[in-house]
Design an enzyme around this catalytic site. Structure first.
Site, mmCIF file in Angstrom:
data_model
loop_
_atom_site.group_PDB
_atom_site.id
_atom_site.type_symbol
_atom_site.label_atom_id
_atom_site.label_comp_id
_atom_site.label_asym_id
_atom_site.label_seq_id
_atom_site.Cartn_x
_atom_site.Cartn_y
_atom_site.Cartn_z
ATOM 1 N N TYR A 13 4.206 -8.905 -6.953
ATOM 2 C CA TYR A 13 3.251 -7.799 -6.895
ATOM 3 C C TYR A 13 3.908 -6.671 -6.131
ATOM 4 O O TYR A 13 4.475 -6.883 -5.053
ATOM 5 C CB TYR A 13 1.981 -8.261 -6.172
ATOM 6 C CG TYR A 13 0.943 -7.185 -5.952
ATOM 7 C CD1 TYR A 13 0.196 -6.680 -7.023
ATOM 8 C CD2 TYR A 13 0.699 -6.671 -4.675
ATOM 9 C CE1 TYR A 13 -0.762 -5.697 -6.812
ATOM 10 C CE2 TYR A 13 -0.270 -5.697 -4.464
ATOM 11 C CZ TYR A 13 -0.994 -5.215 -5.537
ATOM 12 O OH TYR A 13 -1.946 -4.244 -5.335
ATOM 13 N N ASP A 17 11.932 -5.228 -3.116
ATOM 14 C CA ASP A 17 10.649 -4.834 -2.533
ATOM 15 C C ASP A 17 10.459 -5.675 -1.269
ATOM 16 O O ASP A 17 10.039 -6.827 -1.323
ATOM 17 C CB ASP A 17 9.527 -5.079 -3.552
ATOM 18 C CG ASP A 17 8.163 -4.723 -2.984
ATOM 19 O OD1 ASP A 17 8.069 -4.452 -1.762
ATOM 20 O OD2 ASP A 17 7.190 -4.727 -3.755
ATOM 21 N N LYS A 71 4.097 -2.146 5.608
ATOM 22 C CA LYS A 71 3.546 -3.056 6.610
ATOM 23 C C LYS A 71 4.129 -2.811 8.011
ATOM 24 O O LYS A 71 3.620 -1.992 8.749
ATOM 25 C CB LYS A 71 3.779 -4.520 6.211
ATOM 26 C CG LYS A 71 3.463 -4.828 4.756
ATOM 27 C CD LYS A 71 2.068 -5.297 4.519
ATOM 28 C CE LYS A 71 1.880 -5.718 3.077
ATOM 29 N NZ LYS A 71 0.506 -5.857 2.673
HETATM 30 N N1 HOZ Z 1 -1.605 -6.618 -0.872
HETATM 31 C C1 HOZ Z 1 -2.091 -7.469 0.162
HETATM 32 C C2 HOZ Z 1 -1.852 -8.886 -0.120
HETATM 33 N N2 HOZ Z 1 -0.670 -9.243 -0.691
HETATM 34 C C3 HOZ Z 1 -3.561 -7.341 0.414
HETATM 35 C C4 HOZ Z 1 -3.988 -6.057 0.961
HETATM 36 C C5 HOZ Z 1 -5.405 -6.054 1.515
HETATM 37 O O1 HOZ Z 1 -6.335 -6.402 0.834
HETATM 38 O O2 HOZ Z 1 -5.587 -5.658 2.653
#
Ligand code: HOZ
Length: 434
Positions: free
Chosen positions: A149, A244, A272
């Site tokens: 993802y 990524d 992040k």
């Molecule tokens: N993309 C995040 C998990 N792989 C989740 C982001 C969220 O919902 O805070």
């Protein structure tokens, strides 16, 4: 003593209210509990390794805002940096010294990055990296891997992991066929199909993008052969290799997965941790490629809030802490203890599990099969996982609310937090045989 955190009346009220105003009551689907059922606790405060919900429950937190809280919530150095930045101003839409300071830290710490551009999220970072790779090569084709993802970028929202997978929309409606027409999806860790795809399409391929340790179908580890074949093929055909590292950057090692596995990508996306929990992303790579970006080159990418002074201050504090504290030996040690505690607890209860871990990223898959790609990850028993998840949540342990996410350990989790988690996991595994 195991706490009882099962009463969440106030959260239920807030969730019902929010659901009338916000789709699904949440601003990002991964946190809606769609994959496990029930109501998400609404959080009031974070402190160190803990979260506190609006009903007064305390949880040991293994999400850490999905990665960034390497040093737990509200680390004093990060708070201090943010407070200082606030005394200066929240946004200028003009350059500040802090932007180059954070860029310098990123460049010094991540081996392959010679130049970097700050953005506001991981999605922006991957979207921009793809555009730059296409501009640089003059080609359109992209390879991505099923179960990876890369944010909700149109061209990458095909066979996607994370909540897209959990909630059954790995290829989303609303993405026009044209947007994904140049995206080729291959199985992760599959050298044969990678080789074949390059043989057939190499003249068209602008980029290959992957999570160098996957977090978004649960934690999946790349084989050394897969990574070295990727590097070799991209070099041979002039295709841009994009790692990524939105999850793995500064998480699995100070230099990210690329330093851990010794493979050098052409471009890297980050997110992040470089914002320490504030909205920051970045993309960077070889200077030759990055010089295609506007205003030096013609590939356009922009943003009023990019390089935001408050977010930059948080990022500088975070990367400086990583350098001064070197949290990785401790993270490795406690994460290893946690993983073996989970394994032992599952074995005692007779529940087949496969635990994948790289440093402080790990997933307990409820399957007996080795998990190396999406097909094997989805052999997991998600109904059983939901029950186990709630068993832990009701005993004060907050895990990612999907089988297809990674959990994150922080450097402030104590030995007693880890012991308490394992005790709770034992009880939750025992519930599965009832
Ligand atoms: N993309 C995040 C998990 N792989 C989740 C982001 C969220 O919902 O805070």
């Amino acid at each position: 003593m195991i706490p009882d955190t099962s009463k969440r009346t106030r959260s239920e009220v807030l969730f019902r209210h929010a659901s009338k105003l916000i789709p699904g009551g949440v601003n990002s689907p991964a946190r809606a509990f769609g994959g496990v059922g029930g109501t998400p606790p609404f959080m009031k405060k974070g402190e160190g390794a803990y979260l506190f919900d609006v009903d007064g429950n305390q949880y040991i937190d293994y999400i850490g805002s999905w990665g960034p809280h390497l040093f737990g919530h509200r680390h004093p150095k990060i708070l201090q940096a943010v407070e200082h930045a606030l005394t200066i101003g929240t946004s200028f839409g003009a350059p500040t010294e802090a932007e180059a300071e954070l860029a310098q830290l990123v460049i010094e710490m991540v081996p392959s990055i010679e130049m970097v551009r700050m953005v506001n999220s991981g999605t922006e970072a991957t979207m921009s990296a793809i555009r730059v790779a296409r501009g640089f090569t003059g080609r359109n084709g992209i390879i991505k891997f099923s179960g990876c993802y890369h944010g909700h970028v149109d061209s990458l929202l095909v066979s996607a992991g994370s909540a897209a997978l959990t909630l059954g929309c790995p290829s989303s409606p609303g993405v026009p066929a044209g947007a994904t027409a140049d995206t080729l999806v291959l199985p992760y860790n599959d050298c044969e199909s990678l080789q074949a795809a390059f043989e057939k399409n190499n003249a068209e391929l602008a980029a290959v993008i992957l999570e160098p340790v996957v977090g978004n179908m649960g934690c999946v580890v790349p084989t050394p052969e897969f990574l070295s074949l990727l590097r070799a093929l991209c070099t041979q055909y002039g295709t841009v290799l994009i790692f990524d590292e939105v999850m793995t950057g500064f998480r699995v090692a100070a230099g990210g997965a690329q330093s851990l596995f010794g493979v050098t990508p052409d471009m890297t996306t980050l997110g992040k941790i470089i914002g320490a929990g504030l909205p920051v992303g970045a993309y960077g790579g070889r200077a030759e490629i990055m010089n295609c970006v506007s205003p030096v080159g013609k590939v356009y990418q922009a943003g009023t809030l990019s390089g935001n002074p408050v977010a930059m201050a948080a990022g500088i504090a975070m990367l400086s802490l990583i350098r001064s504290e070197n949290p990785y030996p401790k993270l490795e040690e406690i994460s290893k203890t946690l993983a073996s505690g989970f394994q032992q607890a599952a074995d005692e209860a007779g529940v087949p599990v496969r635990i994948n871990r790289v440093g402080s990223m790990l997933t307990v898959f409820l399957t007996s099969q080795e998990v190396r790609d999406l097909a094997t990850a989805t052999t997991s028993d998600t109904v059983r996982f939901s029950k186990w998840f709630h068993g832990l949540l009701n005993r004060g342990v907050y895990l990612p609310c999907s089988q297809f996410e990674a959990m994150f350990v922080s450097a402030v989790h104590s030995t007693s937090d880890i012991d308490q988690t394992i005790t709770a996991a034992k009880a939750a595994f025992a519930d599965l045989s009832v």
